[in-house]
Enzyme design. Structure first.
Site, short mmCIF file in Angstrom:
data_model
loop_
_atom_site.label_atom_id
_atom_site.label_comp_id
_atom_site.label_asym_id
_atom_site.label_seq_id
_atom_site.Cartn_x
_atom_site.Cartn_y
_atom_site.Cartn_z
N SER A 1 45.08 33.31 37.86
CA SER A 1 45.44 34.72 37.97
C SER A 1 44.36 35.57 38.61
O SER A 1 44.64 36.61 39.21
CB SER A 1 45.78 35.28 36.58
OG SER A 1 44.70 35.08 35.68
N GLY B 1 48.00 31.82 35.28
CA GLY B 1 48.11 30.89 34.17
C GLY B 1 47.77 29.46 34.52
O GLY B 1 47.80 28.58 33.65
N ASN C 1 41.38 29.11 32.40
CA ASN C 1 42.44 28.91 31.41
C ASN C 1 42.20 27.66 30.57
O ASN C 1 42.59 27.61 29.40
CB ASN C 1 43.81 28.85 32.10
CG ASN C 1 44.22 30.21 32.64
OD1 ASN C 1 44.18 31.21 31.93
ND2 ASN C 1 44.60 30.26 33.91
N HIS D 1 41.04 40.56 33.51
CA HIS D 1 41.40 40.63 34.93
C HIS D 1 40.82 41.89 35.57
O HIS D 1 41.02 43.00 35.07
CB HIS D 1 42.92 40.62 35.09
CG HIS D 1 43.55 39.36 34.57
ND1 HIS D 1 44.08 39.25 33.31
CD2 HIS D 1 43.71 38.15 35.16
CE1 HIS D 1 44.55 38.03 33.14
NE2 HIS D 1 44.33 37.34 34.24
N ASP E 1 43.16 44.21 29.40
CA ASP E 1 43.00 42.92 28.71
C ASP E 1 41.57 42.41 28.71
O ASP E 1 41.25 41.41 28.10
CB ASP E 1 43.93 41.86 29.32
CG ASP E 1 43.66 41.59 30.80
OD1 ASP E 1 42.63 42.06 31.34
OD2 ASP E 1 44.49 40.91 31.44
#
Length: 209
Positions: free
Chosen positions: A37, A74, A103, A187, A184
């Site tokens: 991402s 992801g 991830n 990002h 979040d």
């Protein structure tokens, strides 16, 4: 286009040499980005991510090159390893940028497994005669010192073992600036993307010769 008068001219003798055909345009060489991402531009407009900004720079400053973004939000190293053969066949890149692993770390995947997946991608790219730029990540300290140190070490050791270019930490220019991240806290926001583009370019740019 043939001049109209030429249509009325007598046919040339068979000994006359036909005009040489114009050389075919050389196909653009590709930079293939295999990322998660952070490279797919999560939460951003399509043109705002660092990969899109890099593609703009390449179009301006590196004639004959193009950027293909095959990043998936992801994505894990296992996903990248399973996809890379198809992407190499489709795009036949001269340079492969691998930005994966975050991830894996957030899920606590075993370091040896992540390393094996990254190594599989590197070997596939090199077998396809592509240069490789490996982009590293770092994990938060709550995962434990041993894990975070081993996670970071994977990238350095793989790069050294297989002779790839290395950018140790993608987020280095903004990592300590909370305001550079979305809600979040994972990002980067749009205004931080040019810093990431410039950071990656410091290694990628010289590879595009």
């Amino acid at each position: 286009m043939v001049p109209p008068l030429a249509l009325a001219q007598p046919a040339q003798s068979t000994s006359a040499r036909a005009p040489a055909a114009a050389p075919a345009a050389k196909a653009a060489r590709s930079v293939l980005v295999m990322g998660d991402s952070l490279s797919a531009g999560y939460g951003l407009a399509a043109a705002q991510g660092w990969v899109a900004l890099t593609a703009e720079r390449v179009a301006r400053s590196r004639p004959g090159w193009r950027v293909v973004n095959a990043s998936v939000s992801g994505e894990t190293t296992a996903g990248g390893a399973s996809r890379i053969a198809g992407e190499l066949q489709r795009n036949r890149p001269s340079v492969v940028v691998i930005e994966l692993g975050a991830n894996d770390g957030l899920r606590g995947l075993q370091l040896a497994q992540s390393r094996a997946n990254l190594e599989r991608m590197i070997l596939a790219a090199k077998a396809a005669k592509a240069q490789v730029l490996l982009i590293g990540m770092r994990m938060p300290p709550n995962l434990g010192k041993e894990y975070t140190a081993g996670f970071e070490r994977n990238y350095r050791e793989l790069s050294r073992q297989h002779g790839t270019a290395l950018l140790p930490f993608l987020l280095e220019p903004i990592a300590l600036d909370r305001n550079a991240f979305q809600a979040d806290n994972l990002h980067p926001i749009a205004s931080a993307q040019p810093k990431l583009r410039d950071h990656v370019w410091s290694v990628l740019g010289p590879m595009l010769k």
